[in-house]
Scaffold this motif. Structure first.
Motif, mmCIF file in Angstrom:
data_model
loop_
_atom_site.group_PDB
_atom_site.id
_atom_site.type_symbol
_atom_site.label_atom_id
_atom_site.label_comp_id
_atom_site.label_asym_id
_atom_site.label_seq_id
_atom_site.Cartn_x
_atom_site.Cartn_y
_atom_site.Cartn_z
ATOM 1 N N ARG A 93 -0.585 5.004 14.118
ATOM 2 C CA ARG A 93 -0.757 5.613 12.819
ATOM 3 C C ARG A 93 -1.355 4.124 11.700
ATOM 4 N NH1 ARG A 93 3.286 6.497 10.148
ATOM 5 N NH2 ARG A 93 5.040 6.437 11.385
ATOM 6 N N HIS A 100 -9.777 1.793 8.446
ATOM 7 C CA HIS A 100 -9.515 2.788 7.903
ATOM 8 C C HIS A 100 -10.231 1.654 6.202
ATOM 9 C CE1 HIS A 100 -10.141 5.068 3.422
ATOM 10 N NE2 HIS A 100 -10.914 6.039 4.564
ATOM 11 N N GLY A 136 -12.100 13.368 9.679
ATOM 12 C CA GLY A 136 -10.798 13.077 9.187
ATOM 13 C C GLY A 136 -9.928 11.638 8.821
ATOM 14 N N ASP A 137 -10.974 10.586 8.582
ATOM 15 C CA ASP A 137 -10.733 9.020 8.293
ATOM 16 C C ASP A 137 -9.791 8.910 9.786
ATOM 17 O OD1 ASP A 137 -11.348 9.283 6.089
ATOM 18 O OD2 ASP A 137 -9.734 9.485 4.764
ATOM 19 N N VAL A 138 -10.241 9.621 10.816
ATOM 20 C CA VAL A 138 -9.823 9.303 12.482
ATOM 21 C C VAL A 138 -10.874 7.841 13.331
ATOM 22 C CG1 VAL A 138 -8.516 9.484 14.673
ATOM 23 C CG2 VAL A 138 -8.244 11.033 12.808
ATOM 24 N N HIS A 141 -9.423 7.863 17.868
ATOM 25 C CA HIS A 141 -9.123 9.073 18.411
ATOM 26 C C HIS A 141 -8.544 8.761 19.983
ATOM 27 C CE1 HIS A 141 -13.145 8.557 16.284
ATOM 28 N NE2 HIS A 141 -12.522 10.243 15.917
ATOM 29 N N CYS A 208 -12.171 16.645 14.761
ATOM 30 C CA CYS A 208 -12.030 15.748 14.653
ATOM 31 C C CYS A 208 -13.677 15.875 14.297
ATOM 32 C CB CYS A 208 -12.122 14.497 15.088
ATOM 33 S SG CYS A 208 -10.408 13.303 15.441
ATOM 34 N N HIS A 211 -17.487 17.671 8.923
ATOM 35 C CA HIS A 211 -16.984 18.983 8.234
ATOM 36 C C HIS A 211 -18.367 19.284 8.462
ATOM 37 C CE1 HIS A 211 -15.614 20.815 4.807
ATOM 38 N NE2 HIS A 211 -16.523 20.274 3.463
ATOM 39 N N THR A 307 -19.300 12.659 14.967
ATOM 40 C CA THR A 307 -18.029 12.001 15.251
ATOM 41 C C THR A 307 -18.296 11.597 16.903
ATOM 42 O OG1 THR A 307 -17.283 13.213 14.394
ATOM 43 C CG2 THR A 307 -15.819 12.602 15.160
ATOM 44 N N SER A 435 -5.909 12.363 15.859
ATOM 45 C CA SER A 435 -6.082 13.593 15.003
ATOM 46 C C SER A 435 -6.190 13.972 13.491
ATOM 47 C CB SER A 435 -6.237 14.596 15.719
ATOM 48 O OG SER A 435 -5.511 15.437 15.523
ATOM 49 N N PRO A 436 -6.404 14.603 12.730
ATOM 50 C CA PRO A 436 -6.140 14.835 11.335
ATOM 51 C C PRO A 436 -4.588 15.439 11.643
ATOM 52 C CG PRO A 436 -8.996 14.887 11.781
ATOM 53 C CD PRO A 436 -8.154 15.431 12.633
ATOM 54 N N ASP A 437 -4.684 16.397 12.978
ATOM 55 C CA ASP A 437 -2.715 16.676 13.068
ATOM 56 C C ASP A 437 -1.966 15.934 12.856
ATOM 57 O OD1 ASP A 437 -4.868 19.514 12.342
ATOM 58 O OD2 ASP A 437 -5.185 19.469 13.968
#
Length: 474
Positions: A93, A100, A136-138, A141, A208, A211, A307, A435-437
């Motif tokens: 993380r 980022h 997702g700002d990832v 991955h 990911c 959008h 992505t 992932s975003p999750d």
């Protein structure tokens, strides 16, 4: 060979087998060595028949090689794994937040936590990523974190692999081989499964997707081709995920998206799991001579229409000079102290540290900041006078290209030999999916083992092997 150090034995203590190995040792004591030797030959035949090979660059006799497989598993308790997985989660993380930040607000640089020059002059830093945030700002991955152990509760991160980490196919095939050879063991000992990794990988990649992606995202794996050292893994993962394996010439830009050639025309791709290095990804943006990538893919990417996993520019997190700042990076972004420790690291770009390294070269391990696979490194205690002298000259000529670390007393686990069990040094590469999750860490990973007695180099390219990694259930 390293003979003057003492090493933590993960299987045996002064009182007999350590708790994680207790049931396994009881089983092993009742086995016939001839039967086990035959099983080892069966495993080699299986790997050869399946085509589980790799290439070693720069060697004329290295078209295809098997990575030796050892049939004695490495076993960790659930308690040990819980500490490791929490530390990996925290580290992954923080690295993602760091990536980022340096490509956007650069708060960590303005705060002086990481030197600006270490980023600005770093060949892995991509100016083309500045001001852009991936879906997702990832950024990372898939992450492979190399971990070594020196004692009962002493785990260290040796390096981070945030660019295109490899080896997960061997983790999966090692487990499958063990299940086929010793099914009775898995009835006797409850081991956490790893077989869900391909499904988790596809699910994580799909989460990911850009959008506005309608329906089920289309995922594909981009490979440089059959001559790449990890091609088996590329094809294996594509097959296991049920997605297409593509090369650069299979792809093109169609209506602002990346599309792959099919028998029914071109089909849009939403997520591309690329195993092509940054420099070869887009000849219009990076290396203009590249035949491996896709012309224009970076424009599509920055437009938010695909992505790329892992994101371009993540390689700076693999940099071994950046590695030395990871504990500070973890604390900066999480507000917590790092759960997993770094190995003490000397940055040879700094004159005082360079002087110390040159004075103590025979006691240190020296690595290239962008190196991998065990290439270009020096293990001081195992080097002769000429090797030390030659490497000192390299250090003086280009000190910024190197870091140095103490020679760790890596833990040992047993391997199977004709004479029975024998200890060998190991490391561990667990795999995390982001992932975003959140972060999903497979319980286990790839244990790499130095098959040569006394060797501390576990890389397959340098003669190492692999073994199954068992994480016990409660």
């Amino acid at each position: 060979m390293i003979k003057s150090m003492t090493f933590f034995d993960e299987m045996l203590s002064d009182d007999g087998a350590r708790a994680p190995y207790d049931a396994y040792q009881g089983w092993f004591a009742g086995q016939d060595n001839t039967r086990l030797a035959n099983k080892a030959q069966e495993a080699e035949a299986f790997f050869r028949r399946t085509g589980i090979t790799f290439n070693v660059y720069g060697q004329t006799d290295a078209e295809e090689r098997l990575i030796p497989f050892d049939l004695v598993p490495r076993i960790l308790s659930n308690r040990e794994w819980t500490k490791l997985s929490k530390g990996i989660d925290q580290r992954v993380r923080a690295i993602n937040a760091f990536l980022h930040d340096i490509y956007n607000r650069q708060e960590i640089l303005r705060a002086g936590v990481v030197p600006i020059d270490l980023i600005a002059q770093n060949e892995a830093f991509l100016p083309q990523m500045i001001g852009f945030s991936p879906p997702g700002d990832v950024y990372t991955h898939i992450v492979g974190t190399d971990i070594v152990r020196t004692g009962q509760d002493d785990f260290y991160v040796l390096e981070d692999n945030a660019r295109t980490p490899s080896g997960v196919s061997y983790m999966l095939e090692n487990r499958e081989t063990m299940l086929q050879m010793f099914p009775e063991l898995f009835s006797k000992i409850k081991v956490q499964p790893v077989s869900d990794y391909p499904k988790s990988l596809r699910r994580s990649l799909a989460a990911c997707a850009p959008h506005g992606c309608d329906g089920r995202p289309c995922v594909a794996v981009l490979t440089p081709g059959i001559h790449n050292s990890a091609y088996y893994e590329h094809s294996f993962l594509a097959d296991q995920m049920g997605v297409e394996l593509v090369e650069g010439h299979d792809l093109r830009v169609v209506d602002g998206h990346i599309a792959m050639r099919t028998t029914r025309g071109y089909k849009r791709i939403d997520v591309l799991y690329r195993r092509v290095d940054d420099d070869f990804l887009d000849p219009l943006t990076f290396n203009p001579t590249s035949m491996l990538g896709v012309p224009g893919i970076m424009d599509v990417y920055r437009a938010g229409n695909i992505t790329i996993a892992n994101a371009p520019g993540t390689g700076i997190a693999d940099d071994k000079a950046i590695y030395s700042y990871i504990p500070d990076i973890v604390e900066f972004y999480t507000g917590e102290r790092a759960i997993l420790k770094n190995v003490e690291t000397y940055r040879c770009s700094e004159p005082d540290m360079l002087a110390y390294v040159l004075d103590n070269l025979a006691d240190l391990v020296v690595k290239e900041v962008h190196g991998s696979g065990g290439y270009g490194m020096l293990v001081g205690p195992a080097a002769n006078k000429k090797e030390l002298s030659d490497f000192a000259a390299k250090l003086k000529a280009n000190p910024a290209n190197y870091i140095a670390q103490p020679t760790l007393s890596l833990s040992t686990v047993p391997i199977f030999t004709e004479a029975g069990l024998a200890p060998r040094h190991v490391d561990l590469r667990p795999f995390a999916l982001v992932s975003p999750d959140g972060v999903n860490i497979t319980p286990g990973g790839l244990t790499r083992v130095a098959l040569t007695e006394g060797s501390l180099v576990v890389n397959s390219s340098q003669g190492g092997g692999t073994k199954d990694t068992w994480i016990l259930e409660d």
